[in-house]
Design a protein around this motif. Structure first.
Motif, PDB file in Angstrom:
ATOM      1  N   UNK A   1      12.238  17.961  -2.559  1.00 45.89           N
ATOM      2  CA  UNK A   1      11.252  18.532  -3.471  1.00 45.89           C
ATOM      3  C   UNK A   1      10.072  17.570  -3.593  1.00 45.89           C
ATOM      4  N   UNK A   2       8.890  18.105  -3.504  1.00 46.80           N
ATOM      5  CA  UNK A   2       7.691  17.277  -3.578  1.00 46.80           C
ATOM      6  C   UNK A   2       7.218  16.772  -2.223  1.00 46.80           C
ATOM      7  N   UNK A   3       8.016  16.970  -1.182  1.00 44.90           N
ATOM      8  CA  UNK A   3       7.599  16.588   0.166  1.00 44.90           C
ATOM      9  C   UNK A   3       6.831  17.739   0.810  1.00 44.90           C
ATOM     10  N   UNK A   4       5.839  17.400   1.585  1.00 46.02           N
ATOM     11  CA  UNK A   4       5.049  18.409   2.278  1.00 46.02           C
ATOM     12  C   UNK A   4       5.805  18.940   3.496  1.00 46.02           C
ATOM     13  N   UNK A   5       6.049  20.255   3.495  1.00 48.96           N
ATOM     14  CA  UNK A   5       6.705  20.877   4.650  1.00 48.96           C
ATOM     15  C   UNK A   5       5.825  20.741   5.891  1.00 48.96           C
TER      16      UNK A   5
ATOM     17  N   UNK B   1       0.827  -1.205   0.000  1.00 48.64           N
ATOM     18  CA  UNK B   1       0.000   0.000   0.000  1.00 48.64           C
ATOM     19  C   UNK B   1       0.862   1.255   0.000  1.00 48.64           C
ATOM     20  N   UNK B   2       1.945   1.252   0.769  1.00 48.26           N
ATOM     21  CA  UNK B   2       2.842   2.408   0.832  1.00 48.26           C
ATOM     22  C   UNK B   2       3.504   2.635  -0.515  1.00 48.26           C
ATOM     23  N   UNK B   3       3.944   1.560  -1.138  1.00 47.83           N
ATOM     24  CA  UNK B   3       4.605   1.687  -2.435  1.00 47.83           C
ATOM     25  C   UNK B   3       5.780   2.644  -2.363  1.00 47.83           C
ATOM     26  N   UNK B   4       5.846   3.568  -3.297  1.00 51.27           N
ATOM     27  CA  UNK B   4       6.944   4.534  -3.349  1.00 51.27           C
ATOM     28  C   UNK B   4       6.552   5.884  -2.756  1.00 51.27           C
ATOM     29  N   UNK B   5       5.439   5.909  -2.020  1.00 55.29           N
ATOM     30  CA  UNK B   5       4.943   7.167  -1.458  1.00 55.29           C
ATOM     31  C   UNK B   5       5.888   7.757  -0.421  1.00 55.29           C
ATOM     32  N   UNK B   6       5.891   9.080  -0.362  1.00 56.59           N
ATOM     33  CA  UNK B   6       6.576   9.800   0.703  1.00 56.59           C
ATOM     34  C   UNK B   6       5.630   9.950   1.879  1.00 56.59           C
ATOM     35  N   UNK B   7       6.058  10.615   2.941  1.00 55.96           N
ATOM     36  CA  UNK B   7       5.257  10.691   4.168  1.00 55.96           C
ATOM     37  C   UNK B   7       3.826  11.201   4.001  1.00 55.96           C
ATOM     38  N   UNK B   8       3.602  12.304   3.309  1.00 56.83           N
ATOM     39  CA  UNK B   8       2.239  12.843   3.243  1.00 56.83           C
ATOM     40  C   UNK B   8       1.307  11.924   2.462  1.00 56.83           C
TER      41      UNK B   8
ATOM     42  N   UNK C   1       8.149   8.660  13.981  1.00 58.33           N
ATOM     43  CA  UNK C   1       9.408   7.916  13.951  1.00 58.33           C
ATOM     44  C   UNK C   1       9.772   7.569  12.500  1.00 58.33           C
ATOM     45  N   UNK C   2       8.767   7.199  11.718  1.00 57.45           N
ATOM     46  CA  UNK C   2       8.969   6.944  10.289  1.00 57.45           C
ATOM     47  C   UNK C   2       9.454   8.216   9.591  1.00 57.45           C
ATOM     48  N   UNK C   3       8.797   9.353   9.844  1.00 52.58           N
ATOM     49  CA  UNK C   3       9.168  10.617   9.207  1.00 52.58           C
ATOM     50  C   UNK C   3      10.605  11.000   9.582  1.00 52.58           C
ATOM     51  N   UNK C   4      10.978  10.789  10.835  1.00 50.89           N
ATOM     52  CA  UNK C   4      12.345  11.101  11.277  1.00 50.89           C
ATOM     53  C   UNK C   4      13.368  10.224  10.546  1.00 50.89           C
ATOM     54  N   UNK C   5      13.044   8.931  10.372  1.00 51.14           N
ATOM     55  CA  UNK C   5      13.932   8.033   9.631  1.00 51.14           C
ATOM     56  C   UNK C   5      14.023   8.476   8.170  1.00 51.14           C
ATOM     57  N   UNK C   6      12.889   8.801   7.589  1.00 46.57           N
ATOM     58  CA  UNK C   6      12.822   9.266   6.205  1.00 46.57           C
ATOM     59  C   UNK C   6      13.723  10.486   6.023  1.00 46.57           C
ATOM     60  N   UNK C   7      13.584  11.439   6.914  1.00 42.91           N
ATOM     61  CA  UNK C   7      14.374  12.674   6.885  1.00 42.91           C
ATOM     62  C   UNK C   7      15.871  12.364   7.012  1.00 42.91           C
ATOM     63  N   UNK C   8      16.228  11.509   7.967  1.00 44.45           N
ATOM     64  CA  UNK C   8      17.636  11.163   8.208  1.00 44.45           C
ATOM     65  C   UNK C   8      18.263  10.497   6.988  1.00 44.45           C
ATOM     66  N   UNK C   9      17.526   9.614   6.333  1.00 44.96           N
ATOM     67  CA  UNK C   9      18.052   8.928   5.149  1.00 44.96           C
ATOM     68  C   UNK C   9      18.240   9.926   4.008  1.00 44.96           C
ATOM     69  N   UNK C  10      17.258  10.782   3.796  1.00 43.01           N
ATOM     70  CA  UNK C  10      17.366  11.790   2.727  1.00 43.01           C
ATOM     71  C   UNK C  10      18.578  12.691   2.959  1.00 43.01           C
TER      72      UNK C  10
ATOM     73  N   UNK D   1       3.779  18.246   6.669  1.00 41.45           N
ATOM     74  CA  UNK D   1       3.878  16.896   7.217  1.00 41.45           C
ATOM     75  C   UNK D   1       5.153  16.755   8.042  1.00 41.45           C
ATOM     76  N   UNK D   2       6.262  17.279   7.517  1.00 39.35           N
ATOM     77  CA  UNK D   2       7.514  17.212   8.261  1.00 39.35           C
ATOM     78  C   UNK D   2       7.432  18.054   9.523  1.00 39.35           C
ATOM     79  N   UNK D   3       6.820  19.226   9.438  1.00 39.72           N
ATOM     80  CA  UNK D   3       6.699  20.120  10.586  1.00 39.72           C
ATOM     81  C   UNK D   3       5.846  19.487  11.692  1.00 39.72           C
ATOM     82  N   UNK D   4       4.862  18.696  11.318  1.00 36.43           N
ATOM     83  CA  UNK D   4       4.015  17.992  12.295  1.00 36.43           C
ATOM     84  C   UNK D   4       4.869  17.135  13.220  1.00 36.43           C
ATOM     85  N   UNK D   5       5.983  16.663  12.699  1.00 31.53           N
ATOM     86  CA  UNK D   5       6.890  15.809  13.475  1.00 31.53           C
ATOM     87  C   UNK D   5       8.119  16.572  13.961  1.00 31.53           C
ATOM     88  N   UNK D   6       8.068  17.902  13.907  1.00 32.04           N
ATOM     89  CA  UNK D   6       9.137  18.720  14.448  1.00 32.04           C
ATOM     90  C   UNK D   6      10.341  18.905  13.541  1.00 32.04           C
ATOM     91  N   UNK D   7      10.183  18.639  12.260  1.00 33.64           N
ATOM     92  CA  UNK D   7      11.291  18.768  11.314  1.00 33.64           C
ATOM     93  C   UNK D   7      11.045  19.933  10.369  1.00 33.64           C
TER      94      UNK D   7
END
Length: 153
Positions: free
Chosen positions: A138-142, A93-100, A121-130, A144-150
């Motif tokens: 680009x294309x990521x929702x600011x 279901x997730x496929x290649x989707x980003x956080x939002x 925790x997923x968003x933090x891992x996503x951010x760290x890997x990027x 969504x990241x801000x919701x998790x403090x990033x």
């Protein structure tokens, strides 16, 4: 009828394949069996569990990995910082989707519905890997990241 040398034909086919874009096999991912039956995203036991790339190979390709050589693509694909155990249907279901998009897919009522219990925790891992691999956000929702403090720089 013109006959072309085999080397020229193979070069044409290879360049046409590359021009088409993303190809998962270029990343040479070596799957392995997770050491748990609990899915990272849901915290639930799964009948089928597999390894999910937090930043999908397609997302990586689209955000900068298209210019990488084979060795770096393989290192990225097999970097366990970018892996979590996931229930098979959740991973599909997730496929290649980003956080939002992943969050939207989890509760949009259009298919498999699930509750992501470790979203930040997923968003933090996503951010760290990027960040580790210098991939674009680009294309990521600011938001969504801000919701998790990033925040994006």
């Amino acid at each position: 009828m013109i006959k072309l040398p085999l080397a020229l034909i193979l070069l044409y086919v290879a360049s046409a394949t590359y021009a088409e874009g993303y190809n998962r096999s270029d990343f040479n991912f070596h799957s392995y069996k997770p050491d748990t039956s609990i899915g990272f995203y849901t915290g639930q036991s799964c009948a089928l569990i597999n390894i999910d790339h937090v930043v999908s190979l397609k997302d990586a390709y689209d955000s900068g990995a298209s210019s990488w050589g084979a060795s770096k693509k393989e290192s990225f694909a097999n970097d366990r910082l970018n892996h979590v155990p996931s229930c098979g249907p959740m991973n599909s279901s997730k496929g290649s989707a980003g956080p939002s998009d992943f969050l939207r897919r989890s509760n949009d009522g259009k298919g498999l519905e699930y509750e992501i219990v470790r979203f930040c925790e997923y968003v933090e891992k996503y951010y760290a890997v990027k960040v580790k691999y210098g991939l674009s956000f680009e294309g990521n929702s600011k938001n969504t990241l801000a919701t998790c403090g990033l925040t994006l720089m």
